[in-house]
Design a protein around this motif. Structure first.
Motif, PDB file in Angstrom:
ATOM      1  N   ASN A  32     -16.202   3.801  14.608  1.00 38.60           N
ATOM      2  CA  ASN A  32     -16.531   4.812  15.628  1.00 38.60           C
ATOM      3  C   ASN A  32     -16.747   4.189  17.093  1.00 38.60           C
ATOM      4  O   ASN A  32     -16.433   4.614  17.974  1.00 38.60           O
ATOM      5  CB  ASN A  32     -17.373   5.843  15.384  1.00 38.60           C
ATOM      6  N   GLU A  33     -17.764   3.260  16.812  1.00 40.46           N
ATOM      7  CA  GLU A  33     -18.369   2.595  17.953  1.00 40.46           C
ATOM      8  C   GLU A  33     -17.302   2.071  18.710  1.00 40.46           C
ATOM      9  O   GLU A  33     -17.330   1.777  19.979  1.00 40.46           O
ATOM     10  CB  GLU A  33     -19.470   1.564  17.517  1.00 40.46           C
ATOM     11  N   GLU A  34     -16.233   1.268  18.204  1.00 39.07           N
ATOM     12  CA  GLU A  34     -15.189   0.493  18.545  1.00 39.07           C
ATOM     13  C   GLU A  34     -14.551   1.383  19.415  1.00 39.07           C
ATOM     14  O   GLU A  34     -13.988   0.998  20.809  1.00 39.07           O
ATOM     15  CB  GLU A  34     -14.254   0.009  17.588  1.00 39.07           C
ATOM     16  N   ALA A  56     -15.325   4.216  20.857  1.00 39.09           N
ATOM     17  CA  ALA A  56     -16.218   4.635  22.076  1.00 39.09           C
ATOM     18  C   ALA A  56     -16.603   3.683  23.013  1.00 39.09           C
ATOM     19  O   ALA A  56     -16.413   3.733  24.280  1.00 39.09           O
ATOM     20  CB  ALA A  56     -17.770   5.028  21.671  1.00 39.09           C
ATOM     21  N   GLU A  57     -16.408   2.301  22.633  1.00 38.90           N
ATOM     22  CA  GLU A  57     -16.708   1.183  23.461  1.00 38.90           C
ATOM     23  C   GLU A  57     -15.159   1.160  24.185  1.00 38.90           C
ATOM     24  O   GLU A  57     -15.249   0.841  25.685  1.00 38.90           O
ATOM     25  CB  GLU A  57     -16.971  -0.093  22.793  1.00 38.90           C
ATOM     26  N   GLU A  75     -25.861  10.321  12.090  1.00 40.36           N
ATOM     27  CA  GLU A  75     -24.808   9.536  13.034  1.00 40.36           C
ATOM     28  C   GLU A  75     -24.112  10.202  14.035  1.00 40.36           C
ATOM     29  O   GLU A  75     -23.857   9.942  14.977  1.00 40.36           O
ATOM     30  CB  GLU A  75     -23.994   9.142  11.986  1.00 40.36           C
ATOM     31  N   ARG A 129     -26.458  10.311  16.843  1.00 40.03           N
ATOM     32  CA  ARG A 129     -26.461   8.921  17.578  1.00 40.03           C
ATOM     33  C   ARG A 129     -25.371   8.789  18.336  1.00 40.03           C
ATOM     34  O   ARG A 129     -25.216   8.052  19.472  1.00 40.03           O
ATOM     35  CB  ARG A 129     -26.836   7.922  16.358  1.00 40.03           C
ATOM     36  N   LEU A 130     -24.025   8.997  17.903  1.00 39.21           N
ATOM     37  CA  LEU A 130     -22.777   8.693  18.416  1.00 39.21           C
ATOM     38  C   LEU A 130     -22.614   9.650  19.793  1.00 39.21           C
ATOM     39  O   LEU A 130     -22.111   9.132  20.777  1.00 39.21           O
ATOM     40  CB  LEU A 130     -21.811   9.159  17.437  1.00 39.21           C
ATOM     41  N   ASP A 154     -25.890   7.931  22.346  1.00 39.13           N
ATOM     42  CA  ASP A 154     -25.491   6.672  22.714  1.00 39.13           C
ATOM     43  C   ASP A 154     -24.529   6.205  22.994  1.00 39.13           C
ATOM     44  O   ASP A 154     -24.290   5.181  23.759  1.00 39.13           O
ATOM     45  CB  ASP A 154     -26.085   5.704  21.442  1.00 39.13           C
ATOM     46  N   PHE A 155     -23.129   6.873  22.636  1.00 37.93           N
ATOM     47  CA  PHE A 155     -21.930   6.492  22.745  1.00 37.93           C
ATOM     48  C   PHE A 155     -21.074   7.515  23.504  1.00 37.93           C
ATOM     49  O   PHE A 155     -19.844   6.997  23.705  1.00 37.93           O
ATOM     50  CB  PHE A 155     -21.253   5.992  21.462  1.00 37.93           C
TER      51      PHE A 155
END
Length: 294
Positions: free
Chosen positions: A83-85, A87-88, A114, A117-118, A121-122
């Motif tokens: 998921n972070e990828e 969002a980035e 999560e 956090r997502l 932070d994202f």
């Protein structure tokens, strides 16, 4: 959302998939990938665009796109695209990509953490559930801790509904069971979480009437039109999109399995009212995503 010029957009695609990570890792087993590719008649050479390629594809068309993965690791054993990828990639392409995420319902309270956090932070705007692949009923109380967190965060919950191309044609459907994706199970979620915005993804064959019923009854339930060429839409879906649900139906493709070019070409041939087309293509999504005033 910084960088997203809604007025300059031709459309907002509410349903696209990140199918491959930066390391080349897909989120489905080889058997399920092959079955899906055959079902959708996808050219394998263009089957797995990277996140930068997704951004370029939509930027060329003056469109924005909601992008997500599907986390079904507990049921399939295959980890998702991070998921972070996604969002980035959205942070690097804020004029195009709107980040959504996916959390396996099997993660329970850890998954709820999560969610927060997502979002915090994202900048994640919503969460995708695929009951067939994740092997759960949407109204399973074990998943409610996730919905509570999504509602608290002011994010959106997207549920796959109806038949899925994942596993179609593989022996035993690849073990994928269709029973989980009846939209009436999502009706329980909408009743129990009245402040949660919900999207029923896809024309919900063979439960189209059920989806229309839920969306007309529950004020925060929407329908996206992804996964099918518009020329195959059931007539009652077109009728409701033109009338009672004109403010709650959303453009979506299922890219890369269906391209925006193909979808829009076939949509142009539908008997949709001129004043309804911009609602479906952009305005309803912009309002749902909080990009414009109510």
């Amino acid at each position: 959302m910084t960088g997203l010029d809604v007025g300059a957009l031709a459309a907002i695609d509410m349903h696209t998939h990140a199918e491959v990570s930066s390391r080349g890792q897909g989120s489905l087993s080889a058997e399920l990938e092959e079955a899906s590719t055959t079902y959708f008649k996808v050219d394998g050479r263009h089957r797995k665009p990277t996140l930068p390629e997704i951004a370029a594809h939509y930027r060329e068309r003056h469109m924005a796109c909601v992008v997500f993965t599907v986390d079904a690791e507990a049921a399939t054993g295959t980890p998702p695209v991070p998921n972070e990828e996604i969002a980035e990639a959205a942070a690097e392409n804020p004029d195009v990509i709107i980040p959504f995420a996916s959390i396996d319902p099997a993660k329970g309270k850890a998954g709820a953490k999560e969610v927060h956090r997502l979002v915090r932070d994202f900048g994640v705007k919503g969460f995708k559930f695929h009951p067939n692949v994740q092997a759960f009923y949407p109204n399973d109380r074990a998943a409610y801790v996730l919905y509570e967190a999504i509602q608290e965060a002011g994010a959106i919950a997207v549920f796959h509904t109806g038949q899925t191309g994942i596993g179609a044609g593989a022996p035993g459907g690849g073990g994928i069971r269709l029973k989980y994706s009846n939209p009436l199970y999502v009706d329980d979620v909408a009743a129990d979480f009245p402040d949660l915005s919900i999207v029923l993804a896809h024309p919900s064959f063979p439960w189209q009437d059920e989806a229309l019923s839920v969306a007309t009854h529950k004020p925060r339930v929407y329908i996206d039109l992804s996964g099918w060429s518009p020329k195959y839409f059931p007539p009652q879906l077109v009728q409701y999109a033109n009338t009672l649900l004109k403010d709650k139906v959303l453009f979506g493709t299922d890219y890369p399995l269906l391209t925006p070019d193909r979808w829009l070409r076939d949509f142009a041939a539908l008997p949709v009212k001129d004043e309804v087309r911009p609602l479906i293509l952009k305005e309803n999504a912009a309002r749902l995503l909080g990009l414009t005033e109510e």
